[in-house]
Design an enzyme around this catalytic site. Sequence first.
Site, PDB file in Angstrom:
ATOM      1  N   THR A 114       0.621  -1.140  -0.052  1.00 35.10           N
ATOM      2  CA  THR A 114      -0.092   0.152   0.030  1.00 35.10           C
ATOM      3  C   THR A 114       0.863   1.349   0.040  1.00 35.10           C
ATOM      4  O   THR A 114       0.565   2.393  -0.457  1.00 35.10           O
ATOM      5  CB  THR A 114      -0.724  -0.134   1.137  1.00 35.10           C
ATOM      6  OG1 THR A 114      -1.880  -1.180   1.310  1.00 35.10           O
ATOM      7  CG2 THR A 114      -1.758   1.144   1.273  1.00 35.10           C
TER       8      THR A 114
ATOM      9  N   SER B 185       1.175  -7.303  -0.913  1.00 31.00           N
ATOM     10  CA  SER B 185       1.946  -8.291   0.148  1.00 31.00           C
ATOM     11  C   SER B 185       1.069  -9.673   0.488  1.00 31.00           C
ATOM     12  O   SER B 185       1.678 -10.731   0.862  1.00 31.00           O
ATOM     13  CB  SER B 185       2.413  -7.851   1.559  1.00 31.00           C
ATOM     14  OG  SER B 185       1.242  -7.432   2.244  1.00 31.00           O
TER      15      SER B 185
ATOM     16  N   THR C 173       1.120  -4.569   4.062  1.00 28.84           N
ATOM     17  CA  THR C 173       0.649  -4.783   5.736  1.00 28.84           C
ATOM     18  C   THR C 173       0.352  -6.122   5.810  1.00 28.84           C
ATOM     19  O   THR C 173       0.344  -6.750   6.978  1.00 28.84           O
ATOM     20  CB  THR C 173      -0.056  -3.820   6.355  1.00 28.84           C
ATOM     21  OG1 THR C 173      -1.437  -3.665   5.587  1.00 28.84           O
ATOM     22  CG2 THR C 173       0.474  -2.208   6.370  1.00 28.84           C
ATOM     23  N   ASP C 174      -0.214  -6.687   4.927  1.00 22.82           N
ATOM     24  CA  ASP C 174      -0.996  -7.847   4.966  1.00 22.82           C
ATOM     25  C   ASP C 174       0.014  -9.142   5.622  1.00 22.82           C
ATOM     26  O   ASP C 174      -0.398  -9.988   6.377  1.00 22.82           O
ATOM     27  CB  ASP C 174      -1.303  -8.383   3.591  1.00 22.82           C
ATOM     28  CG  ASP C 174      -2.831  -7.762   3.371  1.00 22.82           C
ATOM     29  OD1 ASP C 174      -3.225  -6.928   4.101  1.00 22.82           O
ATOM     30  OD2 ASP C 174      -3.513  -7.841   2.205  1.00 22.82           O
TER      31      ASP C 174
END
Length: 246
Positions: A46, A93, A126-127
């Site tokens: 992101t 990610s 961030t995943d």
Amino acid sequence: MKDLLSRIKEASLIICLVLAAGVAVCPFEAWSGRLPEIRILAMGGTIAGVAPSPTETKDYKPGTLDVASMIRSVPGLDRIARISGEQVANIDSSHMTNELLLKLSRRVNELLPRDDVDGIVITHGTDTLEETAYFLNLTVKSDKPVVLTGSMRPATAVSADGPLNLYNAVVLASQSQSRGRGVLVTLNERIHPARDVTKTNTTSVETFRSPNFGSLGYVLDGRPYFHRATAKRHTTASEFDAAPLG
């Protein structure tokens, strides 16, 4: 002249110690007389995302901007460190693979022994950021700072959090007291250990937390403040070695 420079370095170090109430909070140049050299390894996510409009924070394409564009978007980095960047991947990610994990770990271990690398910042979606951070915490073989960061809003958002997160990550990677603490994660001004951090919310900028033991500290106005140590084994003390797998 040499005597004068020596006195300036000593004075800088004293000021650092006073400001931190006994804990050095100044970058490597206070010790060595030069700006630290930080390598930014970009993985996408992101923080490199682009949306159709500045008010869009959901419908965007992650992993769109390259590392050079992200570096240019953050003013003041050149006053903290000498920055260089590499594009290791540029993905959402959630598409992270074992092969990319090994590639990233191998590259970090190639860079850190070099004299021209004082620390590494990794930009990441961030995943799976916490999983990558923990893997590196077990497989990186250096006490130099390795800091992961990302963002919850795309780079084109009105209130994008990526630029400040990247700025703080470079600050953290540039500090001598960040050494020997294992792989670190910083978002939303908080500093977390890779072993404890977890993503707790899919939209909030406060999503990354260390629920069991709390954060290690915070970054404020260009300075990190640590309020606890990293106690568990990591990096150079870890028995894990990914080199044979690469």
